[in-house]
Motif scaffolding. Structure first.
Motif, PDB file in Angstrom:
ATOM      1  N   ALA A 207      -8.689 -42.469  12.844  1.00 45.69           N
ATOM      2  CA  ALA A 207      -7.519 -41.992  11.843  1.00 45.69           C
ATOM      3  C   ALA A 207      -6.899 -41.325  12.056  1.00 45.69           C
ATOM      4  CB  ALA A 207      -7.739 -42.333   9.957  1.00 45.69           C
ATOM      5  N   ILE A 208      -5.847 -40.490  11.924  1.00 49.83           N
ATOM      6  CA  ILE A 208      -5.087 -38.987  12.160  1.00 49.83           C
ATOM      7  C   ILE A 208      -4.185 -39.021  11.275  1.00 49.83           C
ATOM      8  CG2 ILE A 208      -3.806 -37.445  13.982  1.00 49.83           C
ATOM      9  CD1 ILE A 208      -4.540 -39.938  16.002  1.00 49.83           C
ATOM     10  N   LYS A 209      -4.901 -38.114  10.528  1.00 51.99           N
ATOM     11  CA  LYS A 209      -3.813 -37.393   9.271  1.00 51.99           C
ATOM     12  C   LYS A 209      -2.492 -36.312   9.686  1.00 51.99           C
ATOM     13  CE  LYS A 209      -3.956 -36.719   4.385  1.00 51.99           C
ATOM     14  NZ  LYS A 209      -4.980 -36.388   3.646  1.00 51.99           N
ATOM     15  N   GLU A 210      -1.369 -36.561   9.574  1.00 48.13           N
ATOM     16  CA  GLU A 210      -0.363 -35.585   9.579  1.00 48.13           C
ATOM     17  C   GLU A 210      -0.557 -34.961   8.677  1.00 48.13           C
ATOM     18  OE1 GLU A 210       3.868 -35.756   9.484  1.00 48.13           O
ATOM     19  OE2 GLU A 210       3.511 -36.193  10.746  1.00 48.13           O
ATOM     20  N   ILE A 211      -0.916 -32.827   9.196  1.00 48.36           N
ATOM     21  CA  ILE A 211      -0.577 -32.020   8.148  1.00 48.36           C
ATOM     22  C   ILE A 211       0.008 -31.431   8.321  1.00 48.36           C
ATOM     23  CG2 ILE A 211      -1.976 -29.934   6.525  1.00 48.36           C
ATOM     24  CD1 ILE A 211      -4.495 -31.828   7.285  1.00 48.36           C
ATOM     25  N   PRO A 212       1.611 -30.709   7.219  1.00 53.42           N
ATOM     26  CA  PRO A 212       2.326 -29.913   7.864  1.00 53.42           C
ATOM     27  C   PRO A 212       1.523 -28.393   7.566  1.00 53.42           C
ATOM     28  CG  PRO A 212       2.780 -30.930   5.569  1.00 53.42           C
ATOM     29  CD  PRO A 212       1.538 -30.971   5.882  1.00 53.42           C
ATOM     30  N   THR A 213       2.238 -28.331   8.710  1.00 48.79           N
ATOM     31  CA  THR A 213       1.630 -26.636   9.711  1.00 48.79           C
ATOM     32  C   THR A 213       1.454 -25.655   8.856  1.00 48.79           C
ATOM     33  OG1 THR A 213       3.245 -27.060  11.564  1.00 48.79           O
ATOM     34  CG2 THR A 213       2.769 -24.552  11.410  1.00 48.79           C
ATOM     35  N   LYS A 214       2.856 -24.816   7.526  1.00 50.89           N
ATOM     36  CA  LYS A 214       1.843 -24.373   6.444  1.00 50.89           C
ATOM     37  C   LYS A 214       1.187 -24.720   6.473  1.00 50.89           C
ATOM     38  CE  LYS A 214       4.822 -21.680   2.957  1.00 50.89           C
ATOM     39  NZ  LYS A 214       6.023 -21.704   1.776  1.00 50.89           N
ATOM     40  N   LYS A 215       1.139 -25.845   5.636  1.00 48.92           N
ATOM     41  CA  LYS A 215      -1.091 -26.234   4.452  1.00 48.92           C
ATOM     42  C   LYS A 215      -1.774 -25.807   5.615  1.00 48.92           C
ATOM     43  CE  LYS A 215      -2.546 -30.069   1.942  1.00 48.92           C
ATOM     44  NZ  LYS A 215      -2.308 -31.420   1.216  1.00 48.92           N
ATOM     45  N   TYR A 216      -1.531 -26.559   6.778  1.00 49.39           N
ATOM     46  CA  TYR A 216      -2.186 -25.680   7.739  1.00 49.39           C
ATOM     47  C   TYR A 216      -3.260 -24.898   8.165  1.00 49.39           C
ATOM     48  CZ  TYR A 216      -5.262 -25.635  11.849  1.00 49.39           C
ATOM     49  OH  TYR A 216      -5.984 -25.385  13.078  1.00 49.39           O
ATOM     50  N   LEU A 217      -1.791 -24.312   8.259  1.00 45.83           N
ATOM     51  CA  LEU A 217      -2.157 -22.901   8.060  1.00 45.83           C
ATOM     52  C   LEU A 217      -2.994 -21.937   7.446  1.00 45.83           C
ATOM     53  CD1 LEU A 217       1.421 -21.252  10.170  1.00 45.83           C
ATOM     54  CD2 LEU A 217      -1.571 -21.570  10.840  1.00 45.83           C
ATOM     55  N   LYS A 218      -2.822 -22.135   6.454  1.00 50.27           N
ATOM     56  CA  LYS A 218      -3.570 -21.968   5.084  1.00 50.27           C
ATOM     57  C   LYS A 218      -4.615 -21.992   5.100  1.00 50.27           C
ATOM     58  CE  LYS A 218      -3.014 -21.817  -0.217  1.00 50.27           C
ATOM     59  NZ  LYS A 218      -2.953 -22.792  -1.426  1.00 50.27           N
ATOM     60  N   LEU A 219      -4.574 -23.630   4.972  1.00 52.13           N
ATOM     61  CA  LEU A 219      -6.301 -23.742   5.439  1.00 52.13           C
ATOM     62  C   LEU A 219      -7.551 -23.623   6.540  1.00 52.13           C
ATOM     63  CD1 LEU A 219      -5.875 -28.128   4.812  1.00 52.13           C
ATOM     64  CD2 LEU A 219      -6.751 -26.200   3.154  1.00 52.13           C
ATOM     65  N   ALA A 220      -6.695 -23.254   7.389  1.00 51.35           N
ATOM     66  CA  ALA A 220      -7.095 -22.470   8.724  1.00 51.35           C
ATOM     67  C   ALA A 220      -7.826 -21.126   8.306  1.00 51.35           C
ATOM     68  CB  ALA A 220      -6.908 -22.918   9.878  1.00 51.35           C
ATOM     69  N   ALA A 221      -6.396 -20.303   7.193  1.00 52.69           N
ATOM     70  CA  ALA A 221      -7.185 -19.444   7.051  1.00 52.69           C
ATOM     71  C   ALA A 221      -8.283 -19.462   6.016  1.00 52.69           C
ATOM     72  CB  ALA A 221      -5.718 -18.323   6.575  1.00 52.69           C
ATOM     73  N   GLU A 222      -8.243 -19.569   4.898  1.00 53.51           N
ATOM     74  CA  GLU A 222      -8.915 -20.294   3.857  1.00 53.51           C
ATOM     75  C   GLU A 222     -11.273 -20.151   4.343  1.00 53.51           C
ATOM     76  OE1 GLU A 222      -8.045 -22.877   0.949  1.00 53.51           O
ATOM     77  OE2 GLU A 222      -5.936 -21.354   0.336  1.00 53.51           O
ATOM     78  N   ASN A 223     -10.751 -21.159   5.586  1.00 61.50           N
ATOM     79  CA  ASN A 223     -11.948 -21.327   6.862  1.00 61.50           C
ATOM     80  C   ASN A 223     -12.490 -20.641   7.429  1.00 61.50           C
ATOM     81  OD1 ASN A 223     -12.563 -23.046   4.475  1.00 61.50           O
ATOM     82  ND2 ASN A 223     -10.369 -23.798   4.966  1.00 61.50           N
ATOM     83  N   SER A 224     -11.568 -19.590   7.555  1.00 62.86           N
ATOM     84  CA  SER A 224     -11.832 -19.224   9.102  1.00 62.86           C
ATOM     85  C   SER A 224     -11.470 -19.878  10.056  1.00 62.86           C
ATOM     86  CB  SER A 224     -13.534 -18.387   9.073  1.00 62.86           C
ATOM     87  OG  SER A 224     -12.823 -16.994   7.996  1.00 62.86           O
ATOM     88  N   ILE A 225     -10.782 -20.461  10.639  1.00 65.48           N
ATOM     89  CA  ILE A 225     -10.424 -21.625  11.900  1.00 65.48           C
ATOM     90  C   ILE A 225      -9.181 -20.779  12.697  1.00 65.48           C
ATOM     91  CG2 ILE A 225      -9.763 -23.108  12.280  1.00 65.48           C
ATOM     92  CD1 ILE A 225     -11.038 -24.714   9.764  1.00 65.48           C
ATOM     93  N   SER A 226     -10.050 -21.136  13.948  1.00 65.44           N
ATOM     94  CA  SER A 226      -8.666 -20.287  14.728  1.00 65.44           C
ATOM     95  C   SER A 226      -8.317 -21.096  16.198  1.00 65.44           C
ATOM     96  CB  SER A 226      -9.141 -18.834  15.756  1.00 65.44           C
ATOM     97  OG  SER A 226      -8.595 -18.712  16.663  1.00 65.44           O
ATOM     98  N   GLU A 227      -8.085 -21.414  16.820  1.00 65.27           N
ATOM     99  CA  GLU A 227      -7.756 -21.673  18.223  1.00 65.27           C
ATOM    100  C   GLU A 227      -7.794 -20.994  19.096  1.00 65.27           C
ATOM    101  OE1 GLU A 227      -5.394 -25.183  18.540  1.00 65.27           O
ATOM    102  OE2 GLU A 227      -4.811 -25.363  16.666  1.00 65.27           O
ATOM    103  N   ALA A 228      -7.638 -20.147  18.666  1.00 62.76           N
ATOM    104  CA  ALA A 228      -7.297 -18.641  19.982  1.00 62.76           C
ATOM    105  C   ALA A 228      -9.049 -18.282  21.110  1.00 62.76           C
ATOM    106  CB  ALA A 228      -7.646 -17.723  19.503  1.00 62.76           C
TER     107      ALA A 228
END
Length: 66
Positions: A45-66
Motif C-alpha cells: 500500500a502506497i500512501k501519498e503524503i504532501p511534500t510539505k507534510k513529509y518534510l516536516k515529518l522528516a525534520a522531526e525524525n532526522s530523516i535525510s535522503e542525502a
C-alpha cells in the motif's frame, strides 16, 4: 545515499520501484494506492503524503535522503 542505491538499481525515485495498480482508498486526507514491487513482486500500500507534510515529518525524525 538513497539516491545512489536507487541509481545503481536503475531507478530514479523510490516510487519507480513499484508498478502502481489502483487507488483503493482516499483515506481521510491522503490517497492510498496498491503497488507491486518490481524487484520482489510483493503487493504494498502506497500512501501519498504532501511534500510539505513529509518534510516536516522528516525534520522531526532526522530523516535525510542525502
Amino acid at each position: 545515499m538513497v539516491r545512489t542505491v536507487l541509481a545503481a538499481q536503475g531507478y530514479e525515485t523510490l516510487l519507480d520501484q513499484y508498478s502502481l495498480k489502483e487507488e483503493v482508498d482516499d483515506g481521510q486526507r491522503n490517497k492510498i494506492t496498491v503497488g507491486v514491487s518490481k524487484l520482489t513482486g510483493a503487493t504494498v500500500a502506497i500512501k501519498e503524503i504532501p511534500t510539505k507534510k513529509y518534510l516536516k515529518l522528516a525534520a522531526e525524525n532526522s530523516i535525510s535522503e542525502a
